[in-house]
Design an enzyme around this catalytic site. Structure first.
Site, short mmCIF file in Angstrom:
data_model
loop_
_atom_site.label_atom_id
_atom_site.label_comp_id
_atom_site.label_asym_id
_atom_site.label_seq_id
_atom_site.Cartn_x
_atom_site.Cartn_y
_atom_site.Cartn_z
N LYS A 1 12.43 8.81 -5.22
CA LYS A 1 11.63 7.90 -6.03
C LYS A 1 10.86 8.66 -7.11
O LYS A 1 10.69 8.16 -8.23
CB LYS A 1 10.67 7.10 -5.14
CG LYS A 1 11.34 6.05 -4.27
CD LYS A 1 12.06 4.98 -5.09
CE LYS A 1 11.10 4.05 -5.80
NZ LYS A 1 11.81 2.94 -6.51
N THR B 1 6.56 3.77 -5.58
CA THR B 1 5.78 3.89 -4.35
C THR B 1 4.68 4.94 -4.46
O THR B 1 4.78 5.87 -5.26
CB THR B 1 6.71 4.27 -3.18
OG1 THR B 1 5.96 4.57 -2.00
CG2 THR B 1 7.52 5.52 -3.53
N ASP B 2 3.67 4.79 -3.61
CA ASP B 2 2.62 5.81 -3.57
C ASP B 2 3.08 7.09 -2.87
O ASP B 2 2.43 8.14 -2.97
CB ASP B 2 1.36 5.27 -2.88
CG ASP B 2 1.59 4.80 -1.45
OD1 ASP B 2 2.74 4.83 -0.97
OD2 ASP B 2 0.60 4.39 -0.80
N GLU B 3 4.22 7.03 -2.20
CA GLU B 3 4.69 8.20 -1.45
C GLU B 3 5.07 9.37 -2.36
O GLU B 3 5.19 10.51 -1.90
CB GLU B 3 5.84 7.82 -0.52
CG GLU B 3 5.42 6.83 0.55
CD GLU B 3 6.44 6.67 1.65
OE1 GLU B 3 7.08 7.68 2.03
OE2 GLU B 3 6.62 5.54 2.14
N TYR C 1 13.31 10.44 0.69
CA TYR C 1 13.02 9.15 0.05
C TYR C 1 12.02 9.31 -1.08
O TYR C 1 12.27 8.90 -2.22
CB TYR C 1 12.49 8.15 1.08
CG TYR C 1 11.76 6.99 0.44
CD1 TYR C 1 12.41 6.15 -0.47
CD2 TYR C 1 10.41 6.75 0.72
CE1 TYR C 1 11.74 5.10 -1.08
CE2 TYR C 1 9.74 5.69 0.11
CZ TYR C 1 10.41 4.88 -0.78
OH TYR C 1 9.74 3.84 -1.39
#
Length: 359
Positions: free
Chosen positions: A166, A136-138, A162
């Protein structure tokens, strides 16, 4: 059926199921689909391929390394595509332990199984094998309004349990390539939307609440910005990376569609006003501002230039065309939404996949 296959983890979830359906519609290699079937793993997503002999559905946990070892030894896949993850920020705030267990420990166990399996291969089979990790870009943190979009060289600054989990999994994948030579690929995507998304996420939640006459809750001032990527475009990008990506590389996948949350909700309401109008007024009238999420990142934006330059991929859907497809799908799939919201889809696993789902 081809004697080749790929192994997909988390293939009953939102993005994973879309990928499996997309793959089986375009490729000859079979899919060994491994899913734990937590709340977001829904076998009903795969109903259209229930009788397809090229789809082998297995109920298993990626944290169970012995189970992963057995699956790899039995099915001898040419690639692993790793979707399995806990993925909802709000859930990670209230219960971070599950995110560490699945996203960090689970990825580690899967990497260990993949490393042992890859080490057993020889010749062309060893050269061709790939481990593709979907992220993810998060992991990159938050941007200001004037910051350049995230690139593959942006420093990691995760701000939620989260995104931290990741980020940890991304680092493990990188380490297994550089330490052991495992031919890994990592993709970091922006916010996905489209069919089969669990209704806790923004777009399906707003659709469900709107037609149910419920408030449309918008965090804070509604000006948090995300880049929106139609899930079908994401699936096509993953296939392109699998085919042509360079082992050890990371590819950012985005839709080139930066929108504030409020813009997304207004666009959804406009589509619903046209497709399923209310007796009076607009769905916009149901918008309700609520207390902001803890640690809510202000802006994400993806620079997807690398995958376009190196692999020739660019999204085919605009936000407007993708959103219209998504709204129409949810309006046409009332039974699917009802089953997910009531939890009855868990019973569907046993009644429709009882002979195919392995314990």
């Amino acid at each position: 059926m081809s004697d080749q296959n790929i192994l997909v983890t988390g293939g009953a979830g939102f993005i994973g199921a879309n990928f499996v359906l997309d793959w089986l519609g375009a490729e000859t290699a079979a899919v060994v689909n491994v899913d734990k079937f937590t709340y977001a793993g829904n076998a009903e997503n795969l109903a259209s391929v229930a009788s397809n002999p090229a789809h082998i559905l297995v109920r298993a946990d990626i944290c169970d390394q012995a189970a992963m070892d057995r699956l790899l030894a039995e099915h001898r896949p040419t690639a692993i595509v790793h979707f399995a993850a806990e993925s909802h920020v709000d859930r990670s705030i209230h219960g971070p332990a599950a995110f560490i267990e699945t996203n960090v420990v689970g990825t580690f166990r899967l990497l260990e199984a993949a490393r042992a399996y890859w080490g057993s291969l020889a010749g062309q089979a060893r050269d061709d094998f790939r481990f593709l990790h979907v992220s993810t870009d998060e992991v990159y943190g938050s941007l200001s309004e004037t910051d350049a979009p995230f690139s593959e060289t942006t420093a990691y600054e995760p701000n939620s349990p989260y995104s931290a989990s990741k980020a940890g999994s991304d680092h493990l994948v990188r380490a297994y390539h550089h330490t052991y030579g495992l031919p890994t690929l990592t993709t970091n995507c922006s916010n996905n939307y489209g069919p089969y998304q669990f209704p806790e996420k923004l777009i399906p939640l707003m659709i469900s609440n709107a037609i149910g006459g419920k408030p449309l809750p918008v965090y804070g001032d509604g000006k948090n910005v995300r880049d929106w990527l139609y899930v079908g475009d994401h699936c096509a990008a993953i296939r392109r990376v699998m085919d042509n990506g360079r082992p050890g590389e990371t590819y950012n996948i985005g839709g080139w569609n930066e929108k504030t949350n409020l813009e997304v909700v207004h666009a959804l309401c406009a589509h619903l006003d046209g497709l399923r109008p209310k007796a009076s007024g607009s769905y916009v009238d149901q918008i309700q501002y609520v207390k902001d999420r803890l640690g809510h990142d202000r802006r994400y934006a993806i620079d997807a230039g690398k995958i376009e330059r190196e692999l020739g991929w660019r999204p085919t859907e605009t936000f407007e065309t993708g959103l219209e497809k998504t709204v129409r799908w949810y309006l046409d799939q009332g039974d699917w939404v009802a089953h997910v919201l009531t939890g009855s889809y868990r019973d569907w696993i046993e009644t429709n996949y009882g002979t195919k789902v392995a314990a």
